[in-house]
Scaffold this active site. Sequence first.
Site, PDB file in Angstrom:
ATOM      1  N   ASP A 183      -2.771   6.248  -7.179  1.00 56.05           N
ATOM      2  CA  ASP A 183      -2.140   4.958  -7.494  1.00 56.05           C
ATOM      3  C   ASP A 183      -1.972   4.883  -9.011  1.00 56.05           C
ATOM      4  OD1 ASP A 183      -1.165   2.288  -7.119  1.00 56.05           O
ATOM      5  OD2 ASP A 183      -3.130   1.497  -7.634  1.00 56.05           O
ATOM      6  N   SER A 184      -1.211   3.880  -9.454  1.00 55.80           N
ATOM      7  CA  SER A 184      -1.104   3.665 -10.899  1.00 55.80           C
ATOM      8  C   SER A 184      -2.457   3.256 -11.486  1.00 55.80           C
ATOM      9  CB  SER A 184      -0.076   2.563 -11.171  1.00 55.80           C
ATOM     10  OG  SER A 184      -0.420   1.397 -10.442  1.00 55.80           O
ATOM     11  N   TYR A 201       3.188   0.087 -13.002  1.00 60.62           N
ATOM     12  CA  TYR A 201       4.410   0.779 -12.611  1.00 60.62           C
ATOM     13  C   TYR A 201       5.534  -0.204 -12.250  1.00 60.62           C
ATOM     14  CZ  TYR A 201       2.673   5.642 -12.029  1.00 60.62           C
ATOM     15  OH  TYR A 201       2.221   6.919 -12.212  1.00 60.62           O
ATOM     16  N   CYS A 230       0.364   3.547  -3.220  1.00 61.66           N
ATOM     17  CA  CYS A 230       1.095   2.693  -4.148  1.00 61.66           C
ATOM     18  C   CYS A 230       2.480   2.425  -3.552  1.00 61.66           C
ATOM     19  CB  CYS A 230       1.221   3.412  -5.491  1.00 61.66           C
ATOM     20  SG  CYS A 230       2.222   2.526  -6.697  1.00 61.66           S
ATOM     21  N   THR A 268       4.919   0.776  -4.954  1.00 64.04           N
ATOM     22  CA  THR A 268       5.947   0.925  -5.986  1.00 64.04           C
ATOM     23  C   THR A 268       6.381   2.383  -6.094  1.00 64.04           C
ATOM     24  OG1 THR A 268       4.898  -0.907  -7.152  1.00 64.04           O
ATOM     25  CG2 THR A 268       6.464   0.415  -8.404  1.00 64.04           C
ATOM     26  N   GLU A 315      -7.113  -5.452 -11.579  1.00 67.56           N
ATOM     27  CA  GLU A 315      -7.797  -4.484 -12.450  1.00 67.56           C
ATOM     28  C   GLU A 315      -9.010  -5.168 -13.097  1.00 67.56           C
ATOM     29  OE1 GLU A 315      -6.931  -1.132 -13.443  1.00 67.56           O
ATOM     30  OE2 GLU A 315      -5.441  -1.081 -11.828  1.00 67.56           O
ATOM     31  N   CYS A 327       1.502  -4.633  -2.341  1.00 72.16           N
ATOM     32  CA  CYS A 327       1.029  -3.875  -3.499  1.00 72.16           C
ATOM     33  C   CYS A 327      -0.443  -3.607  -3.204  1.00 72.16           C
ATOM     34  CB  CYS A 327       1.176  -4.706  -4.776  1.00 72.16           C
ATOM     35  SG  CYS A 327       0.317  -3.988  -6.201  1.00 72.16           S
ATOM     36  N   THR A 328      -0.874  -2.356  -3.363  1.00 75.89           N
ATOM     37  CA  THR A 328      -2.241  -2.014  -2.947  1.00 75.89           C
ATOM     38  C   THR A 328      -3.310  -2.680  -3.816  1.00 75.89           C
ATOM     39  OG1 THR A 328      -2.017   0.031  -4.240  1.00 75.89           O
ATOM     40  CG2 THR A 328      -1.621   0.166  -1.845  1.00 75.89           C
ATOM     41  N   HIS A 329      -2.917  -3.187  -4.975  1.00 75.27           N
ATOM     42  CA  HIS A 329      -3.889  -3.934  -5.780  1.00 75.27           C
ATOM     43  C   HIS A 329      -4.297  -5.246  -5.101  1.00 75.27           C
ATOM     44  CE1 HIS A 329      -2.827  -1.279  -9.130  1.00 75.27           C
ATOM     45  NE2 HIS A 329      -3.822  -1.815  -9.824  1.00 75.27           N
TER      46      HIS A 329
END
Length: 259
Positions: free
Chosen positions: A10-11, A42, A74, A76, A152, A185-187
């Site tokens: 992932d980013s 990203y 991810c 994106t 994050e 979005c995986t976040h």
Amino acid sequence: MSLGPILVFDSGVGGLSVVAALRHRLPEAALAYACDNAMLPYGVREDGWLVRRILAVCEAAVAASGCVTLVVACNTASTLALDALRSRLSVPVVGTVPAIKPAAALSRSGHIGLLATSATVARPYTLRLIETFAAHCRVTRVAADALVREAERWLAGETPDAEVVRQALAPLWEDPALDTVVLGCTHFPLLRDVLAAAAPREIAWVDSSEAIARRTAQVAAGVASHRGPGESFATARDPRLADGLAHFGFAPPQPLRVL
Ligand code: DGL
């Protein structure tokens, strides 16, 4: 047959939401993790640049980890670069795309939301998913790039900013009939409790992680057994990353050199 881990990419830390589902479904499998935190986020970057970057980072991470399968955790990256990755890499590639289909099936009102990055909400891939699986629904697409940073921060042990979360979600609440939200979005699944607490009513939050874990179990062959912490790789030094990775069973990140 040579044995290796399943590599999750992932980013940033978003792929860890997919790691949780992989560990549940494949408890014996060795996992490795790679993130391109030097270029996070990203979701606001230009497509041509992003494809080149994703190919370079994934190529370096696949080589460094000796993995047998790559999971692009991810949305994106997947909605843009899956075909390019599959033609470039010699290992099977599992992608992550927004869970439009299960959300459309789940919604009672027929009005669903898609919460994702600016890039993902506008991609032709995403529009095709909506046309194919949610033609009978109203779909409100909301770009919520600010939540990537909040996720994050959350994983680094900080409290998400309530006002940022409120503003990011606000467009979803304009129609009281909207009852289901795709976390595209995986976040965002990392913030699920925070998002649910900020919602004005009960919402079904749907993400792709279980489906990805199922698919990975089908394609991954020659996976090494899980013994001790998995390796992790990052493109930038960030002392806050090690704790979050350790929480998901990974050793502190090694620098990943990208050509
Ligand atoms: N976690 C990523 C996704 O699923 C993207 C976050 C970002 O770097 O913008 O889309």
